[in-house]
Structure formats: C-alpha cells, structure tokens
Design an enzyme around this catalytic site. Structure first.
Site, PDB file in Angstrom:
ATOM      1  N   ASN A   1       0.747  -1.292   0.098  1.00  0.00           N
ATOM      2  CA  ASN A   1      -0.023  -0.050  -0.010  1.00  0.00           C
ATOM      3  C   ASN A   1       0.902   1.289   0.027  1.00  0.00           C
ATOM      4  O   ASN A   1       1.922   1.341  -0.475  1.00  0.00           O
ATOM      5  CB  ASN A   1      -0.793   0.154   1.191  1.00  0.00           C
ATOM      6  CG  ASN A   1      -2.310   0.698   0.707  1.00  0.00           C
ATOM      7  OD1 ASN A   1      -2.449   1.698   0.171  1.00  0.00           O
ATOM      8  ND2 ASN A   1      -3.526  -0.130   0.792  1.00  0.00           N
ATOM      9  N   ARG A   2       0.359   2.420   0.350  1.00  0.00           N
ATOM     10  CA  ARG A   2       0.995   3.685   0.155  1.00  0.00           C
ATOM     11  C   ARG A   2       1.584   4.493   1.529  1.00  0.00           C
ATOM     12  O   ARG A   2       1.057   4.195   2.769  1.00  0.00           O
ATOM     13  CB  ARG A   2       0.064   4.405  -0.387  1.00  0.00           C
ATOM     14  CG  ARG A   2      -0.566   4.229  -1.698  1.00  0.00           C
ATOM     15  CD  ARG A   2      -1.489   5.188  -2.348  1.00  0.00           C
ATOM     16  NE  ARG A   2      -1.911   4.335  -3.726  1.00  0.00           N
ATOM     17  CZ  ARG A   2      -2.758   3.603  -3.985  1.00  0.00           C
ATOM     18  NH1 ARG A   2      -3.252   2.948  -2.790  1.00  0.00           N
ATOM     19  NH2 ARG A   2      -2.956   3.294  -5.170  1.00  0.00           N
TER      20      ARG A   2
ATOM     21  N   HIS B   1       3.863  -0.097  -2.449  1.00  0.00           N
ATOM     22  CA  HIS B   1       4.177  -1.299  -2.605  1.00  0.00           C
ATOM     23  C   HIS B   1       5.647  -1.773  -2.407  1.00  0.00           C
ATOM     24  O   HIS B   1       6.044  -2.454  -3.435  1.00  0.00           O
ATOM     25  CB  HIS B   1       3.543  -1.866  -3.675  1.00  0.00           C
ATOM     26  CG  HIS B   1       2.120  -2.185  -3.819  1.00  0.00           C
ATOM     27  ND1 HIS B   1       1.292  -2.428  -2.566  1.00  0.00           N
ATOM     28  CD2 HIS B   1       1.157  -2.366  -4.695  1.00  0.00           C
ATOM     29  CE1 HIS B   1      -0.079  -2.445  -2.874  1.00  0.00           C
ATOM     30  NE2 HIS B   1      -0.204  -2.430  -4.277  1.00  0.00           N
TER      31      HIS B   1
ATOM     32  N   HIS C   1      -1.061  -9.935  -3.473  1.00  0.00           N
ATOM     33  CA  HIS C   1      -1.748  -9.210  -4.296  1.00  0.00           C
ATOM     34  C   HIS C   1      -2.647  -9.765  -5.394  1.00  0.00           C
ATOM     35  O   HIS C   1      -2.581  -9.434  -6.434  1.00  0.00           O
ATOM     36  CB  HIS C   1      -1.000  -8.138  -4.865  1.00  0.00           C
ATOM     37  CG  HIS C   1      -1.526  -6.587  -5.159  1.00  0.00           C
ATOM     38  ND1 HIS C   1      -2.584  -6.629  -6.068  1.00  0.00           N
ATOM     39  CD2 HIS C   1      -1.643  -5.515  -4.836  1.00  0.00           C
ATOM     40  CE1 HIS C   1      -2.926  -5.444  -6.329  1.00  0.00           C
ATOM     41  NE2 HIS C   1      -2.332  -4.757  -5.456  1.00  0.00           N
ATOM     42  N   SER C   2      -3.209 -10.944  -5.121  1.00  0.00           N
ATOM     43  CA  SER C   2      -3.995 -11.649  -6.158  1.00  0.00           C
ATOM     44  C   SER C   2      -5.150 -11.065  -6.630  1.00  0.00           C
ATOM     45  O   SER C   2      -5.930 -10.497  -5.684  1.00  0.00           O
ATOM     46  CB  SER C   2      -4.379 -13.118  -5.627  1.00  0.00           C
ATOM     47  OG  SER C   2      -3.120 -13.816  -5.617  1.00  0.00           O
ATOM     48  N   TYR C   3      -5.530 -11.115  -7.931  1.00  0.00           N
ATOM     49  CA  TYR C   3      -6.968 -10.466  -8.361  1.00  0.00           C
ATOM     50  C   TYR C   3      -7.945 -11.750  -8.518  1.00  0.00           C
ATOM     51  O   TYR C   3      -7.320 -12.830  -9.254  1.00  0.00           O
ATOM     52  CB  TYR C   3      -6.602  -9.881  -9.852  1.00  0.00           C
ATOM     53  CG  TYR C   3      -6.069  -8.346  -9.614  1.00  0.00           C
ATOM     54  CD1 TYR C   3      -6.659  -7.299  -9.891  1.00  0.00           C
ATOM     55  CD2 TYR C   3      -4.565  -8.540  -9.397  1.00  0.00           C
ATOM     56  CE1 TYR C   3      -5.990  -6.014  -9.863  1.00  0.00           C
ATOM     57  CE2 TYR C   3      -4.004  -7.261  -9.430  1.00  0.00           C
ATOM     58  CZ  TYR C   3      -4.787  -6.140  -9.658  1.00  0.00           C
ATOM     59  OH  TYR C   3      -3.978  -4.778  -9.590  1.00  0.00           O
TER      60      TYR C   3
ATOM     61  N   ASP D   1     -11.387   1.206  -3.585  1.00  0.00           N
ATOM     62  CA  ASP D   1      -9.933   0.886  -3.182  1.00  0.00           C
ATOM     63  C   ASP D   1      -9.657   1.437  -1.746  1.00  0.00           C
ATOM     64  O   ASP D   1      -9.117   2.446  -1.613  1.00  0.00           O
ATOM     65  CB  ASP D   1      -8.873   1.471  -4.137  1.00  0.00           C
ATOM     66  CG  ASP D   1      -7.427   1.005  -4.061  1.00  0.00           C
ATOM     67  OD1 ASP D   1      -7.365   0.036  -3.507  1.00  0.00           O
ATOM     68  OD2 ASP D   1      -6.463   1.463  -5.046  1.00  0.00           O
TER      69      ASP D   1
ATOM     70  N   GLN E   1      -7.979  -4.379   2.470  1.00  0.00           N
ATOM     71  CA  GLN E   1      -7.929  -3.547   1.416  1.00  0.00           C
ATOM     72  C   GLN E   1      -8.626  -4.190   0.230  1.00  0.00           C
ATOM     73  O   GLN E   1      -8.592  -5.306  -0.011  1.00  0.00           O
ATOM     74  CB  GLN E   1      -6.546  -3.231   0.783  1.00  0.00           C
ATOM     75  CG  GLN E   1      -6.652  -2.176  -0.192  1.00  0.00           C
ATOM     76  CD  GLN E   1      -6.703  -0.757   0.265  1.00  0.00           C
ATOM     77  OE1 GLN E   1      -6.368  -0.688   1.499  1.00  0.00           O
ATOM     78  NE2 GLN E   1      -6.818   0.180  -0.483  1.00  0.00           N
TER      79      GLN E   1
ATOM     80  N   GLU F   1      -6.918  -7.931   0.145  1.00  0.00           N
ATOM     81  CA  GLU F   1      -5.484  -7.962   0.651  1.00  0.00           C
ATOM     82  C   GLU F   1      -5.618  -7.550   2.271  1.00  0.00           C
ATOM     83  O   GLU F   1      -5.766  -6.486   2.544  1.00  0.00           O
ATOM     84  CB  GLU F   1      -4.728  -6.708   0.068  1.00  0.00           C
ATOM     85  CG  GLU F   1      -4.420  -6.978  -1.582  1.00  0.00           C
ATOM     86  CD  GLU F   1      -4.258  -5.503  -2.056  1.00  0.00           C
ATOM     87  OE1 GLU F   1      -2.935  -5.197  -1.857  1.00  0.00           O
ATOM     88  OE2 GLU F   1      -5.138  -5.065  -2.906  1.00  0.00           O
TER      89      GLU F   1
END
Length: 351
Positions: free
Chosen positions: A79-80, A107, A181-183, A248, A287, A316
């Site tokens: 994340n940020r 990340h 970080h899987s979609y 998000d 997330q 996440e």
C-alpha cells in the site's frame, strides 16, 4: 497431494521455477519463486467443473514485461506511504515516490519484493503442501533501513484451503507490511466483471483517503455509504453509490467472528458458479480493490483474455496504509528482537 516443479526461466542469473500443487479435489495452485507470484488457481464449481479464478499470465516473460501486481507479494511496505517519507524515532527516511498519478510510495517501490527471485523449501504432509519462500532484504534496499530476513509461506491443503503466512525479522528498526496481491474472479479469470459477485466484509469502519489515496487519518463508519458490506451485498449495487464505481479502500476488521487466532475478514460468493472464498486473517485490516483501474492500460492475460476494469478484485489482508505517519494507527514498526508474523487463509467451497 501432488507437486510438480518445472523450470520457468531465469532472472539475474538465477533459476526461476514454477511450482504446481494439486489436491484430491482437483484444486490446483501454481506459484513461482519470482516475486512469490500465484500465477494460477483452479477451483471446482458446484458441478465439479474447474476454472482458473485468479488473473495472470502463462509465462515469466509476460510478468517481467510489467503487470499490476497480479498474484505477487507486495513489500517491504504494501500500500502507500505519504510522499515516501517516514520517521522512526529521530531517524528520518525518504523512499522513492513510484506511483506516478499520486506521487506516493507504493508497494515497496519500483523494485519491491515482487521483483526478486526467492529461495524456497517445500514441506509436505498428508493433508497439505507448503512452499516456504525466503530471502534476505539488505539494509538500504529501496531505501528501507535494516537487513530483513523474510519468509513467505504459500500452501494448499486437501480441505481446499490456501494459506499465506509472513514472517520477518530485522537487525535495525524498520517498517513492514506484507501482502499477497492476487486478483480474484470466482466465475473464472476470463469471465468479465465481478460486479455480480456477492461480498461480505466483517468491518464496521474504514479509513477514508485523500485524492492522492493517502488516509486522511479519520476513521469513519461504513453505514450509509457504498462501502457498507456488513451483510452479503452484490458488489455492483454498492458501486452505483460511488462516483465512477471505483473501490480501493482499507476496511478495519471488527473481530466479532473468530476461528481460533483468525478473524473472519471477508466472504466472497459467485452465484453463477456457486464458488465461495472465505478470508480469515490475523491482520487488523483488509484492502478491497475492485480493479477499476485495470482499463487504464491494456492487459492481456492467459489465453489472450483482455483484463478490463472490474474484471477481478483484490482482498489484501494488511496493516493500515501510511501507518508509519499515523500514530493512532496500529504500528508498522519492527524492532530488533521482534518477529513480524501474520497469517491469512482462504477457504474455498461451493453453495
């Protein structure tokens, strides 16, 4: 349980392998030691038919060409971090600001943990196979302090459970927040939008963000917003309440439902296939990203499938974004002598 190890390519003179794990129900996990990327996850539907439920590529070359963290580990700090700056005591650190649209650190930087070849060991038992990925992140890597010893375990069980475990130690005070970080698209990676999936998030509050995606520091109720997933909700219905439909956000887990040491974090369900995925974790937050930015570029995945906005979603489990700069958020600092250890499990089934 079965396992297959195949050569997948080479990066920086190091061999990259593709590891395939398969259980008796036909559930098949494919993961590579480059970036600990989950490249494929085949799961049966209510009729027993298999579909690949994560977005990804067939070849290492495709991943090396760039991707939006499909299936990869994100770290040291997922994340940020605002302006890439943080302090530990009197020591101040400046990381790169690698997210161009926002000017934030994202990340772990331009070369985070997702862009290294990891060593690995495999642990086998009657009911599960675990792949223990490991690497040493040297002091100063991507600007982070401390030499960090990291182990990331990804495993598959006969009970159709996928695990993501993280352990880390450091010889200097540092910060850490590691995620997978899987979609996911439970109808199949090539089936289009996930707007018709039903989602439950076991969260009453979230951390709102500014236009540059950094938490404002507030903690707000999800009630009366398009972020209210406290009961099973069709994702597309809530998207209608949000300008542009993009989600998000960091959701704070309430911990009201537990399974041992794990908090129930999310329950995702695809009515068409009958597949569900329950997410349980020791982390404080999750997330939820509905991949609304996928259409910002063209991404073609397995079998030439074009991945577009809302074609998958990320759940996440994590520490809070920008936690190093928010004293009232759970601390992200890892001191010498301490062990960072968080576990997440994904349980798959049908109904």
């Amino acid at each position: 349980m079965e396992k297959i190890i195949e050569a997948y390519g080479e990066v920086d003179g190091k061999r990259v392998d593709l590891i395939t794990l398969k259980n008796a129900q036909g559930m098949t996990l494919r993961v590579t030691n480059y970036g600990c990327i989950v490249t494929s996850l085949e799961v049966p539907d209510r009729e027993g038919n298999l579909a690949d439920v994560v977005l990804g590529y067939e070849s290492l070359e495709r991943y090396l060409a760039g991707h939006p963290f499909f299936g990869a580990v994100a770290g040291r700090f997922a994340n940020r971090i605002k302006d890439g700056r943080f302090a530990i005591g009197s020591h101040r650190y400046q990381l790169e600001t690698n997210e161009a649209p926002t000017g934030q650190h994202l990340h772990g930087g331009a070369r985070g943990f997702d862009k290294y070849v990891w060593g690995y060991d495999i642990e086998e038992s009657k009911g599960a196979i675990l792949v223990h990925f490991h690497r040493v992140s040297p002091d100063g890597e991507s600007g982070y302090p401390g030499t960090m010893q990291v182990t990331h375990t990804i495993g598959l069980s006969e009970a159709n459970t996928l695990c993501y475990d993280f352990t880390a130690t450091s010889d200097l005070p540092t910060i850490v927040n590691l995620v997978n970080h899987s979609y996911y698209n439970l109808a199949g990676h090539d089936s289009g939008s996930v707007a018709d999936h039903e989602l439950t998030l076991f969260s009453d509050f979230y951390t709102p963000v500014s236009e540059t995606m950094i938490p404002t520091g507030e903690i707000l109720s999800v009630a009366g917003t398009g972020l209210d997933f406290r009961s099973p909700t069709v994702i597309g219905d809530n998207m209608k309440a949000i300008d542009g439909g993009g989600i998000d956000n960091n959701f704070i887990l309430n911990g009201k439902q537990k399974d041992g040491d794990y908090k129930l974090a999310a329950d995702l369900y695809d009515p068409k296939s009958g597949r569900y995925m329950k997410v349980l974790t020791t982390q404080p937050a999750i997330q939820f990203y509905n991949a609304f930015k996928l259409s910002n570029r063209e991404w073609y995945g397995r079998n030439g499938c074009k991945y577009e906005a809302f074609g998958g979603l990320c759940l996440e489990t994590q520490g809070f974004p920008d936690a190093p700069n928010r004293p009232h958020f759970p601390s992200a600092v890892l001191n010498p002598g301490e062990v960072y250890h968080h576990r997440t499990i994904h349980r798959f089934g049908t109904r």
